[in-house]
Design an enzyme around this catalytic site. Structure first.
Site, mmCIF file in Angstrom:
data_model
loop_
_atom_site.group_PDB
_atom_site.id
_atom_site.type_symbol
_atom_site.label_atom_id
_atom_site.label_comp_id
_atom_site.label_asym_id
_atom_site.label_seq_id
_atom_site.Cartn_x
_atom_site.Cartn_y
_atom_site.Cartn_z
ATOM 1 N N THR A 11 0.923 -1.371 0.091
ATOM 2 C CA THR A 11 0.023 0.108 -0.047
ATOM 3 C C THR A 11 1.000 1.260 -0.137
ATOM 4 O O THR A 11 2.036 1.265 0.686
ATOM 5 C CB THR A 11 -1.031 0.136 1.326
ATOM 6 O OG1 THR A 11 -0.280 0.113 2.374
ATOM 7 C CG2 THR A 11 -1.921 -1.371 1.124
ATOM 8 N N GLY A 12 0.443 2.169 -0.505
ATOM 9 C CA GLY A 12 1.150 3.657 -0.944
ATOM 10 C C GLY A 12 2.499 3.252 -1.362
ATOM 11 O O GLY A 12 3.558 3.722 -1.246
ATOM 12 N N GLY A 13 2.424 2.449 -2.582
ATOM 13 C CA GLY A 13 3.587 2.151 -3.313
ATOM 14 C C GLY A 13 4.062 3.010 -4.444
ATOM 15 O O GLY A 13 5.039 2.972 -5.042
ATOM 16 N N ILE A 17 9.093 4.774 0.622
ATOM 17 C CA ILE A 17 9.656 3.794 1.120
ATOM 18 C C ILE A 17 8.866 2.695 0.201
ATOM 19 O O ILE A 17 9.532 1.784 -0.237
ATOM 20 C CB ILE A 17 9.575 3.738 2.269
ATOM 21 C CG1 ILE A 17 10.498 4.788 3.310
ATOM 22 C CG2 ILE A 17 9.983 2.368 2.993
ATOM 23 C CD1 ILE A 17 10.220 4.994 4.473
ATOM 24 N N GLY A 18 7.567 3.078 -0.185
ATOM 25 C CA GLY A 18 6.874 1.734 -0.738
ATOM 26 C C GLY A 18 7.307 1.676 -2.001
ATOM 27 O O GLY A 18 7.356 0.379 -2.441
ATOM 28 N N SER A 146 7.095 2.746 13.147
ATOM 29 C CA SER A 146 8.261 3.860 13.395
ATOM 30 C C SER A 146 8.672 3.670 14.647
ATOM 31 O O SER A 146 8.057 3.060 15.680
ATOM 32 C CB SER A 146 7.640 5.088 13.290
ATOM 33 O OG SER A 146 8.463 5.948 13.661
ATOM 34 N N TYR A 162 13.227 10.853 22.788
ATOM 35 C CA TYR A 162 12.699 11.628 23.876
ATOM 36 C C TYR A 162 11.983 13.087 23.510
ATOM 37 O O TYR A 162 10.807 13.216 23.706
ATOM 38 C CB TYR A 162 13.383 11.649 25.274
ATOM 39 C CG TYR A 162 12.711 11.971 26.478
ATOM 40 C CD1 TYR A 162 11.709 10.962 27.177
ATOM 41 C CD2 TYR A 162 12.302 13.250 26.811
ATOM 42 C CE1 TYR A 162 10.880 11.578 28.042
ATOM 43 C CE2 TYR A 162 11.841 13.541 28.010
ATOM 44 C CZ TYR A 162 10.917 12.773 28.820
ATOM 45 O OH TYR A 162 10.242 12.993 29.796
HETATM 46 N N1 LIG Z 1 10.108 8.697 6.039
HETATM 47 C C1 LIG Z 1 10.695 8.141 7.477
HETATM 48 O O1 LIG Z 1 11.544 8.871 8.112
HETATM 49 C C2 LIG Z 1 9.615 7.154 8.172
HETATM 50 C C3 LIG Z 1 10.272 6.682 9.653
HETATM 51 C C4 LIG Z 1 9.437 5.799 10.088
HETATM 52 C C5 LIG Z 1 8.140 5.351 9.687
HETATM 53 N N2 LIG Z 1 7.730 5.726 8.493
HETATM 54 C C6 LIG Z 1 6.770 5.097 7.921
HETATM 55 O O2 LIG Z 1 7.009 4.373 6.558
HETATM 56 C C7 LIG Z 1 5.638 4.497 5.731
HETATM 57 C C8 LIG Z 1 6.298 5.077 4.453
HETATM 58 O O3 LIG Z 1 6.618 6.200 4.662
HETATM 59 P P1 LIG Z 1 7.170 7.183 3.496
HETATM 60 O O4 LIG Z 1 8.396 8.055 4.089
HETATM 61 O O5 LIG Z 1 7.493 6.628 2.335
HETATM 62 O O6 LIG Z 1 6.140 8.421 3.354
HETATM 63 P P2 LIG Z 1 5.600 9.223 2.044
HETATM 64 O O7 LIG Z 1 6.779 9.529 1.319
HETATM 65 O O8 LIG Z 1 5.076 10.266 2.770
HETATM 66 O O9 LIG Z 1 4.503 8.291 1.342
HETATM 67 C C9 LIG Z 1 3.551 7.965 1.900
HETATM 68 C C10 LIG Z 1 2.748 6.871 1.015
HETATM 69 O O10 LIG Z 1 1.543 6.699 1.556
HETATM 70 C C11 LIG Z 1 0.438 6.747 0.758
HETATM 71 N N3 LIG Z 1 -0.704 7.115 1.296
HETATM 72 C C12 LIG Z 1 -1.162 8.074 2.223
HETATM 73 N N4 LIG Z 1 -2.245 8.156 2.671
HETATM 74 C C13 LIG Z 1 -2.854 7.225 1.863
HETATM 75 C C14 LIG Z 1 -4.074 6.702 1.655
HETATM 76 N N5 LIG Z 1 -5.289 7.070 2.505
HETATM 77 N N6 LIG Z 1 -4.635 5.493 0.869
HETATM 78 C C15 LIG Z 1 -3.453 4.785 0.356
HETATM 79 N N7 LIG Z 1 -2.143 5.359 0.214
HETATM 80 C C16 LIG Z 1 -2.069 6.392 1.388
HETATM 81 C C17 LIG Z 1 1.109 8.010 -0.123
HETATM 82 O O11 LIG Z 1 0.147 8.345 -1.213
HETATM 83 P P3 LIG Z 1 -0.204 9.543 -1.992
HETATM 84 O O12 LIG Z 1 1.085 9.692 -2.880
HETATM 85 O O13 LIG Z 1 -1.451 9.226 -2.824
HETATM 86 O O14 LIG Z 1 -0.229 10.470 -1.044
HETATM 87 C C18 LIG Z 1 2.308 7.722 -0.261
HETATM 88 O O15 LIG Z 1 2.382 6.705 -1.112
HETATM 89 C C19 LIG Z 1 4.682 5.194 6.498
HETATM 90 O O16 LIG Z 1 3.940 4.480 7.279
HETATM 91 C C20 LIG Z 1 5.515 6.163 7.325
HETATM 92 O O17 LIG Z 1 4.937 6.281 8.692
HETATM 93 C C21 LIG Z 1 8.536 6.578 7.654
#
Ligand SMILES: NC(=O)c1ccc[n+]([C@@H]2O[C@H](COP(=O)([O-])OP(=O)(O)OC[C@H]3O[C@@H](n4cnc5c(N)ncnc54)[C@H](OP(=O)(O)O)[C@@H]3O)[C@@H](O)[C@H]2O)c1
Length: 246
Positions: A11-13, A17-18, A146, A162
């Site tokens: 999901t969110g690919g 990261i996806g 996270s 913290y």
């Molecule tokens: N980046 C970090 O440092 C970090 C750290 C810890 C954990 N994470 C976790 O890793 C995961 C990926 O993060 P990321 O950094 O790649 O985030 P990102 O760049 O903001 O990408 C988020 C992805 O989630 C999708 N998304 C958001 N809302 C959605 C919905 N309602 N239905 C379907 N898809 C949806 C977005 O789609 P759209 O393009 O349509 O918005 C996008 O493909 C998340 O769960 C995040 O919390 C990230």
């Protein structure tokens, strides 16, 4: 479209990261289906990854829309009759980490919208797809949590996180961790493994340019947990193979 390859749904690919997880799993011979809210953006990503040699398809998918869970179920049931790997990657962060985020004043709509995506939608999708994951020889479920979901680290004034408190996001990931623990316990006598991943602080739209980790490294924990061998752990919380405290 029946295939002998493992089939993964991310999901969110369509970005972050996806997208990179799709690329790396594709390179390892997994058939990857990315979920994208915007189908055109998802198609462009799938085209790019196919040009790199990966076997990638896309479906339109919004984790906050209940009808999409059934559509995803029908897609995997019809095309593959199973699902080997579910990567619950879609997530939102609606608080600014540059500003104080006091628990005493967190905006209730931010709290609800964050939980709708990071927790409720993720659980409902997993519940819907579980019968198909049970049909795979060795199902794997990866929940993108996270380190900010760690209650143990948030409670420790000496921990590096913290000072990074944002209740809506942090609590949504703590709750997702609870789902990991509970679902893994429920499935302990099956071949399915359920784990939480902390990808690192990664340079994505969410992580911002301030993050120290590049996206290819940020996908490694998800890929590792998606491809765990039969001897691998379940019900854990990991970053790059290291266990994190809950
Ligand atoms: N980046 C970090 O440092 C970090 C750290 C810890 C954990 N994470 C976790 O890793 C995961 C990926 O993060 P990321 O950094 O790649 O985030 P990102 O760049 O903001 O990408 C988020 C992805 O989630 C999708 N998304 C958001 N809302 C959605 C919905 N309602 N239905 C379907 N898809 C949806 C977005 O789609 P759209 O393009 O349509 O918005 C996008 O493909 C998340 O769960 C995040 O919390 C990230």
């Amino acid at each position: 479209m029946a295939t002998e390859k493992k089939v993964a749904f991310i999901t969110g690919g369509n970005r972050g990261i996806g997208l990179e997880t799709a690329r790396q799993l594709g390179k390892q011979g997994v058939k990857v289906v990315i979920g994208s809210r915007d189908l055109e953006k998802g198609k462009a990503v799938a085209d790019k990854l196919r040009a790199e040699g990966a076997d990638v398809d896309v479906i339109r998918f919004d984790i906050t829309k209940a009808a999409d869970y059934l559509e995803a179920y029908n897609y995997f049931d019809k095309n593959f009759g199973r699902l080997d790997i579910l990567i619950n990657n879609a997530g939102v962060s609606k608080e600014s980490f540059g500003a104080p985020n006091n628990a005493s004043s967190v905006n209730s709509s931010v709290l609800r919208e964050t939980f709708d995506t990071n927790f409720f939608g993720t659980i409902e999708l997993t519940q819907k797809l579980l019968p198909l994951i049970k049909k795979a020889p060795e199902g794997r479920i990866v929940n993108l949590s996270s380190i900010l979901g760690s209650l143990a680290l948030h409670a420790d004034p000496a921990s590096p996180i913290y000072g990074f408190k944002a209740l809506a996001y942090d609590a949504s990931k703590s709750a997702l961790n609870a789902f990991t623990v509970h679902l893994a316990a429920e499935l302990k006598d099956t071949k399915i493994k359920v784990n939480s991943a902390h990808p690192g602080w990664v340079k994505t739209d969410m992580g911002t340019d301030a993050a120290p980790m590049e996206i290819p490294d940020g996908a490694k924990t998800s890929v590792q947990l998606a491809l765990l061998p039969a001897t691998g752990p379940t019900g854990g919380y990991f970053h790059m193979g290291e266990a994190l405290p809950w």
